[in-house]
Design a protein around this motif. Structure first.
Motif, PDB file in Angstrom:
ATOM      1  N   MET A  80      19.294 -26.133 -18.347  1.00 63.20           N
ATOM      2  CA  MET A  80      20.577 -26.542 -17.764  1.00 63.20           C
ATOM      3  C   MET A  80      20.551 -26.403 -16.247  1.00 63.20           C
ATOM      4  SD  MET A  80      23.209 -24.769 -20.493  1.00 63.20           S
ATOM      5  CE  MET A  80      24.563 -24.752 -19.327  1.00 63.20           C
ATOM      6  N   LEU A  81      20.042 -25.268 -15.769  1.00 61.47           N
ATOM      7  CA  LEU A  81      20.012 -25.027 -14.326  1.00 61.47           C
ATOM      8  C   LEU A  81      19.118 -26.044 -13.620  1.00 61.47           C
ATOM      9  CD1 LEU A  81      20.870 -23.323 -11.901  1.00 61.47           C
ATOM     10  CD2 LEU A  81      18.975 -21.762 -12.430  1.00 61.47           C
ATOM     11  N   ALA A  82      17.953 -26.291 -14.193  1.00 63.35           N
ATOM     12  CA  ALA A  82      17.025 -27.243 -13.579  1.00 63.35           C
ATOM     13  C   ALA A  82      17.543 -28.679 -13.671  1.00 63.35           C
ATOM     14  CB  ALA A  82      15.660 -27.136 -14.249  1.00 63.35           C
ATOM     15  N   SER A  83      18.421 -28.938 -14.630  1.00 63.05           N
ATOM     16  CA  SER A  83      18.924 -30.297 -14.872  1.00 63.05           C
ATOM     17  C   SER A  83      20.407 -30.414 -14.567  1.00 63.05           C
ATOM     18  CB  SER A  83      18.682 -30.671 -16.343  1.00 63.05           C
ATOM     19  OG  SER A  83      17.330 -30.547 -16.684  1.00 63.05           O
ATOM     20  N   ASN A  84      20.941 -29.547 -13.709  1.00 65.26           N
ATOM     21  CA  ASN A  84      22.394 -29.526 -13.507  1.00 65.26           C
ATOM     22  C   ASN A  84      22.942 -30.808 -12.893  1.00 65.26           C
ATOM     23  OD1 ASN A  84      22.818 -29.236 -10.551  1.00 65.26           O
ATOM     24  ND2 ASN A  84      21.710 -27.336 -10.847  1.00 65.26           N
ATOM     25  N   ASN A  85      22.084 -31.619 -12.327  1.00 66.38           N
ATOM     26  CA  ASN A  85      22.555 -32.911 -11.819  1.00 66.38           C
ATOM     27  C   ASN A  85      22.610 -33.956 -12.936  1.00 66.38           C
ATOM     28  OD1 ASN A  85      19.763 -32.884 -12.059  1.00 66.38           O
ATOM     29  ND2 ASN A  85      19.466 -34.389 -10.453  1.00 66.38           N
ATOM     30  N   VAL A  86      22.129 -33.580 -14.129  1.00 61.97           N
ATOM     31  CA  VAL A  86      22.109 -34.488 -15.269  1.00 61.97           C
ATOM     32  C   VAL A  86      23.058 -34.015 -16.365  1.00 61.97           C
ATOM     33  CG1 VAL A  86      20.645 -35.488 -17.082  1.00 61.97           C
ATOM     34  CG2 VAL A  86      19.707 -35.113 -14.801  1.00 61.97           C
ATOM     35  N   VAL A  87      22.959 -32.752 -16.730  1.00 61.70           N
ATOM     36  CA  VAL A  87      23.755 -32.200 -17.824  1.00 61.70           C
ATOM     37  C   VAL A  87      24.625 -31.070 -17.282  1.00 61.70           C
ATOM     38  CG1 VAL A  87      21.932 -30.627 -18.608  1.00 61.70           C
ATOM     39  CG2 VAL A  87      23.710 -31.289 -20.184  1.00 61.70           C
ATOM     40  N   LEU A  88      25.891 -31.122 -17.587  1.00 67.41           N
ATOM     41  CA  LEU A  88      26.812 -30.103 -17.116  1.00 67.41           C
ATOM     42  C   LEU A  88      27.074 -29.081 -18.206  1.00 67.41           C
ATOM     43  CD1 LEU A  88      28.606 -29.207 -14.779  1.00 67.41           C
ATOM     44  CD2 LEU A  88      30.397 -30.688 -15.672  1.00 67.41           C
ATOM     45  N   ASP A  89      27.429 -29.545 -19.379  1.00 65.06           N
ATOM     46  CA  ASP A  89      27.764 -28.682 -20.505  1.00 65.06           C
ATOM     47  C   ASP A  89      26.719 -28.920 -21.591  1.00 65.06           C
ATOM     48  OD1 ASP A  89      28.874 -27.769 -23.006  1.00 65.06           O
ATOM     49  OD2 ASP A  89      30.871 -27.815 -22.109  1.00 65.06           O
ATOM     50  N   PRO A  90      26.133 -27.866 -22.133  1.00 66.94           N
ATOM     51  CA  PRO A  90      25.071 -28.046 -23.128  1.00 66.94           C
ATOM     52  C   PRO A  90      25.523 -28.758 -24.400  1.00 66.94           C
ATOM     53  CG  PRO A  90      25.761 -25.768 -23.054  1.00 66.94           C
ATOM     54  CD  PRO A  90      26.416 -26.450 -21.899  1.00 66.94           C
ATOM     55  N   ASP A  91      26.826 -28.788 -24.648  1.00 65.45           N
ATOM     56  CA  ASP A  91      27.327 -29.462 -25.838  1.00 65.45           C
ATOM     57  C   ASP A  91      27.466 -30.968 -25.648  1.00 65.45           C
ATOM     58  OD1 ASP A  91      27.524 -27.116 -27.342  1.00 65.45           O
ATOM     59  OD2 ASP A  91      29.505 -26.673 -26.525  1.00 65.45           O
ATOM     60  N   PHE A  92      27.190 -31.442 -24.435  1.00 64.76           N
ATOM     61  CA  PHE A  92      27.383 -32.855 -24.147  1.00 64.76           C
ATOM     62  C   PHE A  92      26.135 -33.483 -23.547  1.00 64.76           C
ATOM     63  CE2 PHE A  92      31.629 -30.964 -24.015  1.00 64.76           C
ATOM     64  CZ  PHE A  92      32.251 -31.720 -25.005  1.00 64.76           C
ATOM     65  N   ILE A  93      25.030 -33.404 -24.291  1.00 64.29           N
ATOM     66  CA  ILE A  93      23.841 -34.130 -23.868  1.00 64.29           C
ATOM     67  C   ILE A  93      23.789 -35.428 -24.668  1.00 64.29           C
ATOM     68  CG2 ILE A  93      22.604 -32.052 -23.164  1.00 64.29           C
ATOM     69  CD1 ILE A  93      20.839 -32.423 -25.687  1.00 64.29           C
ATOM     70  N   GLU A  94      23.202 -36.442 -24.067  1.00 62.76           N
ATOM     71  CA  GLU A  94      23.173 -37.757 -24.690  1.00 62.76           C
ATOM     72  C   GLU A  94      21.771 -38.344 -24.610  1.00 62.76           C
ATOM     73  OE1 GLU A  94      26.062 -40.182 -22.725  1.00 62.76           O
ATOM     74  OE2 GLU A  94      27.684 -38.758 -23.121  1.00 62.76           O
ATOM     75  N   PRO A  95      21.427 -39.162 -25.600  1.00 59.24           N
ATOM     76  CA  PRO A  95      20.129 -39.839 -25.555  1.00 59.24           C
ATOM     77  C   PRO A  95      19.959 -40.589 -24.243  1.00 59.24           C
ATOM     78  CG  PRO A  95      21.167 -40.172 -27.681  1.00 59.24           C
ATOM     79  CD  PRO A  95      22.193 -39.516 -26.797  1.00 59.24           C
ATOM     80  N   GLY A  96      18.750 -40.514 -23.705  1.00 55.06           N
ATOM     81  CA  GLY A  96      18.433 -41.191 -22.451  1.00 55.06           C
ATOM     82  C   GLY A  96      18.496 -40.281 -21.235  1.00 55.06           C
ATOM     83  N   MET A  97      19.226 -39.156 -21.342  1.00 51.22           N
ATOM     84  CA  MET A  97      19.263 -38.219 -20.214  1.00 51.22           C
ATOM     85  C   MET A  97      17.848 -37.701 -19.978  1.00 51.22           C
ATOM     86  SD  MET A  97      22.555 -35.776 -20.871  1.00 51.22           S
ATOM     87  CE  MET A  97      24.172 -36.229 -20.305  1.00 51.22           C
ATOM     88  N   LYS A  98      17.483 -37.593 -18.723  1.00 52.56           N
ATOM     89  CA  LYS A  98      16.159 -37.053 -18.371  1.00 52.56           C
ATOM     90  C   LYS A  98      16.360 -35.622 -17.854  1.00 52.56           C
ATOM     91  CE  LYS A  98      13.581 -41.216 -17.540  1.00 52.56           C
ATOM     92  NZ  LYS A  98      13.882 -42.237 -18.176  1.00 52.56           N
ATOM     93  N   LEU A  99      15.855 -34.677 -18.621  1.00 50.78           N
ATOM     94  CA  LEU A  99      16.019 -33.266 -18.304  1.00 50.78           C
ATOM     95  C   LEU A  99      14.762 -32.710 -17.651  1.00 50.78           C
ATOM     96  CD1 LEU A  99      17.612 -32.048 -21.664  1.00 50.78           C
ATOM     97  CD2 LEU A  99      18.771 -32.877 -19.605  1.00 50.78           C
ATOM     98  N   THR A 100      14.958 -31.805 -16.720  1.00 53.55           N
ATOM     99  CA  THR A 100      13.845 -31.091 -16.109  1.00 53.55           C
ATOM    100  C   THR A 100      13.625 -29.824 -16.919  1.00 53.55           C
ATOM    101  OG1 THR A 100      14.447 -31.952 -13.935  1.00 53.55           O
ATOM    102  CG2 THR A 100      13.021 -30.000 -13.980  1.00 53.55           C
TER     103      THR A 100
END
Length: 152
Positions: A80-100
């Protein structure tokens, strides 16, 4: 008898009202996550990080297990910390998001780095006080446990 039913009804309405009023809105939860990310943005070591694209059915916990080992699903806040510009809340990830995906050993096994991350885990656990999901209390408890282990 009608009096008792009326009193019970009033108590029930009061309980429902109090629980609704005390529950944090998603925007309040999001603001809390943003604040924690801002405080710790420079704390994660991204050397050797990988990128992962979220697929249908993924959870951050499952992704953490896949990269960090089956017993390390509660280390998802590192992602989450490394990807905070992509995912804000862990319960709301979506297909296609690119996570670090930060390197686990460089962030958790290095004592000085782990101490920084430990404080972050504690603050993320505090955000879980606001979440109303059924497993929020369990997640919070595990994040606090990890925080105390990392802070040693």
């Amino acid at each position: 008898m009608k009096k008792y039913l009326f009193v019970i009804f009033l108590v029930a309405v009061g309980v429902v009202f109090a629980s609704c009023k005390s529950a944090a809105s998603q925007e309040e939860v999001n603001q809390s996550f943003r604040g924690v990310y801002q405080n710790y943005n420079d704390s994660v070591n991204l050397e050797g990080a990988k990128v992962y694209e979220v697929k249908q059915g993924d959870t951050l916990s499952d992704i953490a297990k896949a990269f960090y080992g089956n017993i390390n699903g509660y280390y998802f806040p590192l992602i989450m910390l490394a990807s905070n510009n992509v995912v804000l809340d862990p319960d709301f990830i979506e297909p296609g998001m690119k996570l670090t995906i930060p390197d686990f050993d460089k962030n958790i096994k290095v004592e000085e780095q782990a101490a920084k991350i430990g404080y972050y885990f504690k603050d993320i656990a505090d955000v879980y006080k606001l979440k109303t999901t059924k497993n929020a209390a369990d997640i919070r408890e595990n994040l606090i446990k990890i925080s105390s282990q990392l802070g040693k």
